[in-house]
Design a protein around this motif. Structure first.
Motif, PDB file in Angstrom:
ATOM      1  N   ASN A  94       0.823  -1.206   0.000  1.00  0.00           N
ATOM      2  CA  ASN A  94       0.000   0.000   0.000  1.00  0.00           C
ATOM      3  C   ASN A  94       0.861   1.261   0.000  1.00  0.00           C
ATOM      4  OD1 ASN A  94      -2.659  -1.205   0.164  1.00  0.00           O
ATOM      5  ND2 ASN A  94      -2.124  -1.815   2.251  1.00  0.00           N
ATOM      6  N   VAL A  95       0.246   2.366  -0.377  1.00  0.00           N
ATOM      7  CA  VAL A  95       0.910   3.662  -0.276  1.00  0.00           C
ATOM      8  C   VAL A  95       1.115   3.987   1.199  1.00  0.00           C
ATOM      9  CG1 VAL A  95       0.739   6.125  -0.820  1.00  0.00           C
ATOM     10  CG2 VAL A  95      -0.210   4.423  -2.395  1.00  0.00           C
ATOM     11  N   GLY A  96       2.256   4.589   1.522  1.00  0.00           N
ATOM     12  CA  GLY A  96       2.517   4.923   2.919  1.00  0.00           C
ATOM     13  C   GLY A  96       3.432   6.109   3.080  1.00  0.00           C
ATOM     14  N   TYR A  97       3.801   6.344   4.329  1.00  0.00           N
ATOM     15  CA  TYR A  97       4.582   7.505   4.728  1.00  0.00           C
ATOM     16  C   TYR A  97       5.966   7.037   5.166  1.00  0.00           C
ATOM     17  CZ  TYR A  97      -0.302   8.938   5.100  1.00  0.00           C
ATOM     18  OH  TYR A  97      -1.638   9.148   4.862  1.00  0.00           O
ATOM     19  N   TYR A  98       7.007   7.554   4.526  1.00  0.00           N
ATOM     20  CA  TYR A  98       8.364   7.055   4.730  1.00  0.00           C
ATOM     21  C   TYR A  98       9.285   8.158   5.233  1.00  0.00           C
ATOM     22  CZ  TYR A  98      12.949   5.064   3.587  1.00  0.00           C
ATOM     23  OH  TYR A  98      14.250   4.614   3.643  1.00  0.00           O
ATOM     24  N   LEU A  99       9.973   7.868   6.334  1.00  0.00           N
ATOM     25  CA  LEU A  99      11.000   8.757   6.877  1.00  0.00           C
ATOM     26  C   LEU A  99      12.354   8.111   6.610  1.00  0.00           C
ATOM     27  CD1 LEU A  99      12.228  11.028   8.640  1.00  0.00           C
ATOM     28  CD2 LEU A  99      11.603   9.663  10.664  1.00  0.00           C
ATOM     29  N   HIS A 100      13.205   8.822   5.887  1.00  0.00           N
ATOM     30  CA  HIS A 100      14.528   8.326   5.510  1.00  0.00           C
ATOM     31  C   HIS A 100      15.581   9.184   6.190  1.00  0.00           C
ATOM     32  CE1 HIS A 100      17.411   6.411   2.675  1.00  0.00           C
ATOM     33  NE2 HIS A 100      18.035   7.578   2.739  1.00  0.00           N
ATOM     34  N   MET A 101      16.468   8.553   6.959  1.00  0.00           N
ATOM     35  CA  MET A 101      17.519   9.269   7.682  1.00  0.00           C
ATOM     36  C   MET A 101      18.874   8.798   7.198  1.00  0.00           C
ATOM     37  SD  MET A 101      15.683   9.048  11.444  1.00  0.00           S
ATOM     38  CE  MET A 101      15.009   7.409  11.128  1.00  0.00           C
ATOM     39  N   GLU A 102      19.639   9.721   6.635  1.00  0.00           N
ATOM     40  CA  GLU A 102      20.932   9.379   6.038  1.00  0.00           C
ATOM     41  C   GLU A 102      21.795  10.633   5.951  1.00  0.00           C
ATOM     42  OE1 GLU A 102      22.585   6.753   2.299  1.00  0.00           O
ATOM     43  OE2 GLU A 102      20.671   7.780   2.050  1.00  0.00           O
ATOM     44  N   PRO A 103      23.104  10.516   6.166  1.00  0.00           N
ATOM     45  CA  PRO A 103      23.976  11.683   5.997  1.00  0.00           C
ATOM     46  C   PRO A 103      23.912  12.229   4.579  1.00  0.00           C
ATOM     47  CG  PRO A 103      25.139   9.897   7.117  1.00  0.00           C
ATOM     48  CD  PRO A 103      23.843   9.325   6.619  1.00  0.00           C
ATOM     49  N   GLU A 104      24.124  13.513   4.445  1.00  0.00           N
ATOM     50  CA  GLU A 104      24.104  14.145   3.124  1.00  0.00           C
ATOM     51  C   GLU A 104      25.193  13.553   2.233  1.00  0.00           C
ATOM     52  OE1 GLU A 104      24.464  18.314   3.702  1.00  0.00           O
ATOM     53  OE2 GLU A 104      22.531  18.509   4.738  1.00  0.00           O
ATOM     54  N   ASN A 105      24.842  13.380   0.952  1.00  0.00           N
ATOM     55  CA  ASN A 105      25.778  12.920  -0.079  1.00  0.00           C
ATOM     56  C   ASN A 105      26.366  11.531   0.214  1.00  0.00           C
ATOM     57  OD1 ASN A 105      25.512  15.447  -1.442  1.00  0.00           O
ATOM     58  ND2 ASN A 105      26.952  16.328   0.030  1.00  0.00           N
ATOM     59  N   CYS A 106      25.620  10.727   0.943  1.00  0.00           N
ATOM     60  CA  CYS A 106      26.075   9.371   1.248  1.00  0.00           C
ATOM     61  C   CYS A 106      25.569   8.381   0.206  1.00  0.00           C
ATOM     62  CB  CYS A 106      25.589   8.974   2.643  1.00  0.00           C
ATOM     63  SG  CYS A 106      26.595   7.718   3.447  1.00  0.00           S
ATOM     64  N   GLY A 111      20.473  12.570   1.006  1.00  0.00           N
ATOM     65  CA  GLY A 111      20.352  12.890   2.427  1.00  0.00           C
ATOM     66  C   GLY A 111      19.006  12.490   2.994  1.00  0.00           C
ATOM     67  N   SER A 112      18.666  13.070   4.144  1.00  0.00           N
ATOM     68  CA  SER A 112      17.421  12.720   4.831  1.00  0.00           C
ATOM     69  C   SER A 112      16.224  13.314   4.097  1.00  0.00           C
ATOM     70  CB  SER A 112      17.460  13.229   6.273  1.00  0.00           C
ATOM     71  OG  SER A 112      18.525  12.620   6.979  1.00  0.00           O
ATOM     72  N   MET A 113      15.087  12.618   4.168  1.00  0.00           N
ATOM     73  CA  MET A 113      13.904  13.094   3.455  1.00  0.00           C
ATOM     74  C   MET A 113      12.649  12.413   3.978  1.00  0.00           C
ATOM     75  SD  MET A 113      13.891  11.065  -0.163  1.00  0.00           S
ATOM     76  CE  MET A 113      13.577   9.303  -0.214  1.00  0.00           C
TER      77      MET A 113
END
Length: 228
Positions: A94-106, A111-113
């Motif tokens: 299903n469609v959902g809500y995603y939090l992505h945590m990552e250092p910039e330019n990794c 990065g995070s989004m």
């Protein structure tokens, strides 16, 4: 969750079993922080999207260990942490809500989004979403515009170069139809991860803007399942 980015930055430079084993207590502490935050984020999203139901952290989280069996990249660990909250859990399709945590330019993500969408759906669902956009394109575009601060993920690598079979090339919505995934994205400053309350408030407020989009695409997902 202020320790996530420093840990991931070090991991990206030392992506091997020896380093990870030596730093596993740090990762376990981060796991606990992510678990606590995920529980709060599920509750926050449920205030505007009760369809997600009573999800658990396990329904919404991922292992840090990479599956390298079919990849040329044999580094054993992911350099990001993600939380995906949707009706039925992360494997429901299903469609959902995603939090992505990552250092910039990794990585190529930059990065995070935040993202709300449907990633690489199975053929029957993909066809249903495309048909819905063809028939109800104006409403589809309206839901994108309602999500102020987000942008359409115009994935040039992951889309068809030509219209899919059976879809008219002159449709005003053909560039959406060519896509294989359907997401809205919004990057954010990794400094926001230093304050859990601000991050939670930000995520809930921003994801709420994307609910009309999620509902619209999920309607096509549900239709495909009913047909089959």
């Amino acid at each position: 969750m202020k320790d996530i980015i420093p840990f991931l930055k070090e991991l990206s430079k030392n992506n091997n079993k020896d380093w990870f084993t030596a730093n596993k207590p740090r990762y376990q502490a981060i796991q606990k922080e992510v678990k606590d935050f995920t529980e709060k984020l599920i509750a926050g999203i449920a205030t505007f999207d009760p369809a997600i139901g009573s999800l658990t952290v396990r329904d919404c989280s991922y292992r840090i260990y990479r599956d390298t069996r079919f990849s040329n990249d044999k580094t054993p660990y992911k350099t990001h942490i993600g939380i995906f909250i949707c009706k039925g859990g992360k494997n429901s399709g299903n469609v959902g809500y995603y939090l992505h945590m990552e250092p910039e330019n990794c990585s190529w993500l930059g990065g995070s989004m935040l993202a709300t969408g449907l990633y690489a759906p199975e053929p029957a669902i993909l066809k249903s979403v495309r048909e819905d956009i063809l028939s109800n394109g104006a409403d589809f575009v309206k839901t994108i515009k309602l999500a102020k601060g987000f942008e359409w993920d115009n994935d040039k690598e992951g889309r068809l170069s030509r219209p899919p079979k059976g879809f008219p090339a002159d449709s005003p919505y053909i560039e959406y139809i060519k896509q294989k995934s359907f997401s809205l994205i919004q990057g954010f400053d990794e400094k926001l991860l230093a304050d859990d309350k601000k991050l939670l408030d930000f995520c809930v407020k921003e994801f709420k803007k994307t609910k009309p989009y999620a509902d619209h695409v999920n309607r096509a997902v549900d239709f495909a399942r009913e047909e089959n």
